[in-house]
Design an enzyme around this catalytic site. Sequence first.
Site, PDB file in Angstrom:
ATOM      1  N   ARG A  82       1.951  -5.936   1.313  1.00  0.00           N
ATOM      2  CA  ARG A  82       1.739  -4.995   0.214  1.00  0.00           C
ATOM      3  C   ARG A  82       2.493  -3.688   0.478  1.00  0.00           C
ATOM      4  O   ARG A  82       3.037  -3.074  -0.445  1.00  0.00           O
ATOM      5  CB  ARG A  82       0.247  -4.738   0.046  1.00  0.00           C
ATOM      6  CG  ARG A  82      -0.096  -3.877  -1.134  1.00  0.00           C
ATOM      7  CD  ARG A  82      -1.567  -3.922  -1.463  1.00  0.00           C
ATOM      8  NE  ARG A  82      -2.380  -3.301  -0.426  1.00  0.00           N
ATOM      9  CZ  ARG A  82      -3.708  -3.414  -0.351  1.00  0.00           C
ATOM     10  NH1 ARG A  82      -4.365  -4.137  -1.219  1.00  0.00           N
ATOM     11  NH2 ARG A  82      -4.375  -2.814   0.603  1.00  0.00           N
ATOM     12  N   LYS A 184       0.057   1.171  -3.203  1.00  0.00           N
ATOM     13  CA  LYS A 184      -0.861   2.164  -2.631  1.00  0.00           C
ATOM     14  C   LYS A 184      -0.103   3.471  -2.400  1.00  0.00           C
ATOM     15  O   LYS A 184       0.053   3.964  -1.286  1.00  0.00           O
ATOM     16  CB  LYS A 184      -1.508   1.622  -1.339  1.00  0.00           C
ATOM     17  CG  LYS A 184      -2.987   1.234  -1.567  1.00  0.00           C
ATOM     18  CD  LYS A 184      -3.615   0.636  -0.348  1.00  0.00           C
ATOM     19  CE  LYS A 184      -5.036   1.070  -0.123  1.00  0.00           C
ATOM     20  NZ  LYS A 184      -5.992   0.667  -1.176  1.00  0.00           N
ATOM     21  N   GLU A 220     -10.068  -0.284 -12.967  1.00  0.00           N
ATOM     22  CA  GLU A 220     -10.573  -0.257 -11.595  1.00  0.00           C
ATOM     23  C   GLU A 220     -11.726   0.714 -11.449  1.00  0.00           C
ATOM     24  O   GLU A 220     -11.948   1.576 -12.292  1.00  0.00           O
ATOM     25  CB  GLU A 220      -9.465   0.191 -10.638  1.00  0.00           C
ATOM     26  CG  GLU A 220      -8.365  -0.797 -10.571  1.00  0.00           C
ATOM     27  CD  GLU A 220      -7.486  -0.588  -9.376  1.00  0.00           C
ATOM     28  OE1 GLU A 220      -7.976  -0.731  -8.244  1.00  0.00           O
ATOM     29  OE2 GLU A 220      -6.308  -0.276  -9.576  1.00  0.00           O
TER      30      GLU A 220
HETATM   31  C1  LIG Z   1      -7.017  -0.073  -1.664  1.00  0.00           C
HETATM   32  C2  LIG Z   1      -7.448  -0.174  -3.074  1.00  0.00           C
HETATM   33  C3  LIG Z   1      -8.218  -1.246  -3.544  1.00  0.00           C
HETATM   34  C4  LIG Z   1      -8.787  -2.309  -2.651  1.00  0.00           C
HETATM   35  O1  LIG Z   1      -7.821  -3.048  -1.967  1.00  0.00           O
HETATM   36  P1  LIG Z   1      -8.239  -3.867  -0.666  1.00  0.00           P
HETATM   37  O2  LIG Z   1      -6.958  -4.450  -0.192  1.00  0.00           O
HETATM   38  O3  LIG Z   1      -9.216  -4.894  -1.096  1.00  0.00           O
HETATM   39  O4  LIG Z   1      -8.840  -2.892   0.283  1.00  0.00           O
HETATM   40  C5  LIG Z   1      -8.504  -1.296  -4.910  1.00  0.00           C
HETATM   41  N1  LIG Z   1      -8.085  -0.331  -5.752  1.00  0.00           N
HETATM   42  C6  LIG Z   1      -7.355   0.718  -5.334  1.00  0.00           C
HETATM   43  C7  LIG Z   1      -6.914   1.731  -6.323  1.00  0.00           C
HETATM   44  C8  LIG Z   1      -7.030   0.831  -3.983  1.00  0.00           C
HETATM   45  O5  LIG Z   1      -6.326   1.893  -3.571  1.00  0.00           O
END
Ligand SMILES: *Cc1c(COP(=O)(O)O)cnc(C)c1O
Length: 337
Positions: A82, A184, A220
């Site tokens: 990722r 991210k 989300e």
């Molecule tokens: C990190 C994150 C998640 C969750 O991702 P994981 O890989 O399951 O920890 C979901 N939404 C957002 C906006 C994030 O930054």
Amino acid sequence: MSAKIDWDKLSFAFTPTDFMYINTCEAEGPWGTGEIIPFGDIKISPAAGVLNYGQGLFEGLKALRTKENEIVLFRPQANGERLIDGAKRLLMPPFPAEKFVEAIKNVVKKNHDYVPPYGKGSLYLRPCLWGTGPILGVAPATSYTFLIFACPVGPYYKSGLQPVKFKITPDFHRAAPHGVGHVKFIGNYSGGLQVSRAAKKEGYSGCIFLDAREDKYIEEVETSNFFCVVDGKLLTPQLGSILPGVTRDSIIRLAREKLGLEVVEKNISVLEAQKASECFCSGTAAVITPIGGIHYQGKETTFNNFEVGPVTNKIYNLLTKIQLKEIDDDFGWVEVV
Ligand SMILES: *Cc1c(COP(=O)(O)O)cnc(C)c1O
């Protein structure tokens, strides 16, 4: 075990550890060999790309201690991959996923005293990729830093699974179509602070963001992905402007392959979510958080009498038992450090 920490008092606050990993490279790469150094402040140019134009990404994963006292990681390769997707999107040199996993393991080993005892929490790992070289005009930085620090954190729930409630906000969006919501990217987070604080002041655990195109579909829950059960099917928002969570992906596979549930990735309107029999959200930090209620434009909806639903409970048990090597890990997700 380190005597420095009172394991029963661990929260999600920042606690420093002894070592961190650092690696640097020029714009075109290649990355250096990287090294483990004492945890501490770093020197950075005020003209760094990350400080001026937000050229930065982060990751988050956890090291857990099993009952047998082994230290384990959950799908670290997925976080590495990722980060590569994000690096490509922000024109940063991708850090190879195999080297990412190796560096993570080294950070855990060097800080193993900080991995809490079984059941007391985890060692949260925070990889960061930043454009640290100086630039003036808006452009990719001239050099880059990849760093991993670690921080012991307490269990999200000290007293087991506890449903929480969220406020759906039509006034602010987290991410736009064709934007950077799917990576991210560090800039995606502080824009939500204001609305999250407002929701918390009203007694909610935070807010749920809707899609930016129609203001209609659930995207989300702050930093976790959304799921709900409608007519016996597990629904979750499709990929696009949401963050593709490793936990989300794991839940979809467990629900389909272990529980035989029909899982549908699609646009979920608020109206549809209000009809759900149960809801939850998922992420590395919260694992699975049952959602007992949501608020939308003056209307409160409660799910399963504000109790943990049966599907949520089954998925939670499967996922956490696999993560702690308490049941068979048929997918090969767990790595011993
Ligand atoms: C990190 C994150 C998640 C969750 O991702 P994981 O890989 O399951 O920890 C979901 N939404 C957002 C906006 C994030 O930054």
